[in-house]
Design a protein around this motif. Structure first.
Motif, PDB file in Angstrom:
ATOM      1  N   GLU A 129     -22.098  12.850  29.828  1.00 55.10           N
ATOM      2  CA  GLU A 129     -22.496  13.546  31.063  1.00 55.10           C
ATOM      3  C   GLU A 129     -21.286  13.986  31.888  1.00 55.10           C
ATOM      4  N   GLU A 130     -20.336  13.086  32.073  1.00 55.05           N
ATOM      5  CA  GLU A 130     -19.168  13.413  32.896  1.00 55.05           C
ATOM      6  C   GLU A 130     -18.307  14.483  32.243  1.00 55.05           C
ATOM      7  N   ALA A 131     -18.101  14.370  30.943  1.00 50.65           N
ATOM      8  CA  ALA A 131     -17.287  15.362  30.236  1.00 50.65           C
ATOM      9  C   ALA A 131     -17.947  16.744  30.304  1.00 50.65           C
ATOM     10  N   TYR A 132     -19.272  16.778  30.154  1.00 54.44           N
ATOM     11  CA  TYR A 132     -19.962  18.071  30.204  1.00 54.44           C
ATOM     12  C   TYR A 132     -19.904  18.664  31.611  1.00 54.44           C
ATOM     13  N   ALA A 133     -20.084  17.835  32.624  1.00 51.95           N
ATOM     14  CA  ALA A 133     -20.001  18.327  34.004  1.00 51.95           C
ATOM     15  C   ALA A 133     -18.605  18.883  34.285  1.00 51.95           C
ATOM     16  N   GLU A 134     -17.579  18.202  33.810  1.00 48.63           N
ATOM     17  CA  GLU A 134     -16.208  18.684  34.003  1.00 48.63           C
ATOM     18  C   GLU A 134     -15.967  19.972  33.216  1.00 48.63           C
ATOM     19  N   PHE A 135     -16.483  20.044  31.994  1.00 45.08           N
ATOM     20  CA  PHE A 135     -16.379  21.264  31.196  1.00 45.08           C
ATOM     21  C   PHE A 135     -16.987  22.450  31.953  1.00 45.08           C
ATOM     22  N   LYS A 136     -18.189  22.268  32.477  1.00 49.34           N
ATOM     23  CA  LYS A 136     -18.846  23.367  33.201  1.00 49.34           C
ATOM     24  C   LYS A 136     -18.066  23.748  34.454  1.00 49.34           C
ATOM     25  N   ARG A 137     -17.538  22.767  35.153  1.00 46.81           N
ATOM     26  CA  ARG A 137     -16.764  23.051  36.364  1.00 46.81           C
ATOM     27  C   ARG A 137     -15.544  23.895  36.010  1.00 46.81           C
ATOM     28  N   VAL A 138     -14.807  23.492  34.998  1.00 46.21           N
ATOM     29  CA  VAL A 138     -13.596  24.203  34.601  1.00 46.21           C
ATOM     30  C   VAL A 138     -13.952  25.561  33.995  1.00 46.21           C
ATOM     31  N   PHE A 139     -14.972  25.603  33.170  1.00 46.20           N
ATOM     32  CA  PHE A 139     -15.364  26.875  32.550  1.00 46.20           C
ATOM     33  C   PHE A 139     -15.786  27.889  33.612  1.00 46.20           C
ATOM     34  N   LYS A 140     -16.466  27.420  34.656  1.00 48.28           N
ATOM     35  CA  LYS A 140     -16.854  28.305  35.760  1.00 48.28           C
ATOM     36  C   LYS A 140     -15.617  28.860  36.455  1.00 48.28           C
ATOM     37  N   LEU A 141     -14.626  28.026  36.685  1.00 50.80           N
ATOM     38  CA  LEU A 141     -13.379  28.491  37.305  1.00 50.80           C
ATOM     39  C   LEU A 141     -12.686  29.541  36.433  1.00 50.80           C
ATOM     40  N   VAL A 142     -12.629  29.295  35.134  1.00 47.57           N
ATOM     41  CA  VAL A 142     -12.014  30.252  34.208  1.00 47.57           C
ATOM     42  C   VAL A 142     -12.798  31.561  34.219  1.00 47.57           C
ATOM     43  N   ALA A 143     -14.123  31.471  34.179  1.00 48.29           N
ATOM     44  CA  ALA A 143     -14.953  32.682  34.188  1.00 48.29           C
ATOM     45  C   ALA A 143     -14.757  33.474  35.480  1.00 48.29           C
ATOM     46  N   GLU A 144     -14.694  32.779  36.609  1.00 55.56           N
ATOM     47  CA  GLU A 144     -14.478  33.457  37.897  1.00 55.56           C
ATOM     48  C   GLU A 144     -13.111  34.118  37.939  1.00 55.56           C
ATOM     49  N   ARG A 145     -12.103  33.422  37.436  1.00 52.60           N
ATOM     50  CA  ARG A 145     -10.747  33.983  37.414  1.00 52.60           C
ATOM     51  C   ARG A 145     -10.705  35.214  36.518  1.00 52.60           C
ATOM     52  N   GLN A 146     -11.343  35.135  35.368  1.00 47.42           N
ATOM     53  CA  GLN A 146     -11.358  36.263  34.452  1.00 47.42           C
ATOM     54  C   GLN A 146     -12.126  37.447  35.055  1.00 47.42           C
ATOM     55  N   SER A 147     -13.247  37.143  35.712  1.00 41.55           N
ATOM     56  CA  SER A 147     -14.040  38.202  36.343  1.00 41.55           C
ATOM     57  C   SER A 147     -13.266  38.876  37.463  1.00 41.55           C
ATOM     58  N   ALA A 148     -12.446  38.124  38.176  1.00 38.19           N
ATOM     59  CA  ALA A 148     -11.651  38.698  39.262  1.00 38.19           C
ATOM     60  C   ALA A 148     -10.654  39.724  38.714  1.00 38.19           C
ATOM     61  N   TRP A 149     -10.220  39.537  37.490  1.00 40.49           N
ATOM     62  CA  TRP A 149      -9.280  40.493  36.876  1.00 40.49           C
ATOM     63  C   TRP A 149      -9.918  41.866  36.782  1.00 40.49           C
ATOM     64  N   GLN A 150     -11.221  41.924  36.557  1.00 38.72           N
ATOM     65  CA  GLN A 150     -11.937  43.204  36.467  1.00 38.72           C
ATOM     66  C   GLN A 150     -11.803  44.020  37.745  1.00 38.72           C
ATOM     67  N   GLY A 151     -11.740  43.336  38.883  1.00 36.34           N
ATOM     68  CA  GLY A 151     -11.701  44.022  40.153  1.00 36.34           C
ATOM     69  C   GLY A 151     -10.357  44.646  40.497  1.00 36.34           C
ATOM     70  N   ARG A 152      -9.367  44.486  39.646  1.00 31.90           N
ATOM     71  CA  ARG A 152      -8.051  45.052  39.930  1.00 31.90           C
ATOM     72  C   ARG A 152      -8.054  46.536  39.841  1.00 31.90           C
TER      73      ARG A 152
END
Length: 152
Positions: A129-152
């Motif tokens: 449970e903890e590993a999956y919650a951390e995975f989702k937290r980090v994956f969300k951050l990566v996805a948001e960072r990658q999506s922000a690149w589109q706005g350049r």
């Protein structure tokens, strides 16, 4: 075309993301097909995954899904024909149209949410449970960072 040993042993983010997405879509749409929605395809997720129950504008769906407005229009046409959505006047702007799920569309959305929750619970049990919650937290951050690149 053969992939390099490095890509097989240490796949990059693009490969991992696509493997995850395509496998998730296969399982999700197979299970939903068995639950009474056999005609929907993963491409319809560009509308249904982002659609508010009260309705959404096509421009909002395009922005959220990352698809062109023309693609969303084509998908909405298909979903109207299949009975999952309808177009209505937007009460906030009589010139605009809202894409609103029908009863069939709401059923699909509720079942989709339930199936995805089951799939995620299975992953959480498998890795902890903890590993999956951390995975989702980090994956969300990566996805948001990658999506922000589109706005350049």
């Amino acid at each position: 075309m053969r992939r390099s040993r490095r890509q097989r042993e240490q796949p990059d983010l693009g490969i991992l993301s696509s493997r995850t997405l395509f496998a998730l879509q296969r399982e999700l749409f197979t299970r939903l097909g068995e639950q009474g929605h056999p005609r929907l395809r993963p491409r319809h997720g560009a509308v249904l995954a982002y659609l508010d129950e009260e309705g959404s504008r096509a421009t909002e769906l395009a922005a959220q899904s990352g698809q062109h407005k023309q693609v969303i229009g084509t998908l909405v046409d298909e979903l109207v024909e299949l009975g999952y959505v309808e177009r209505r006047r937007d009460p906030a702007d009589r010139r605009a149209k809202l894409i609103v799920p029908t009863e069939k569309g709401c059923d699909f959305m509720a079942r989709s949410d339930a199936v995805l929750a089951e799939m995620e619970a299975g992953h959480a049990r498998a890795v902890g449970e903890e590993a999956y919650a951390e995975f989702k937290r980090v994956f969300k951050l990566v996805a948001e960072r990658q999506s922000a690149w589109q706005g350049r």
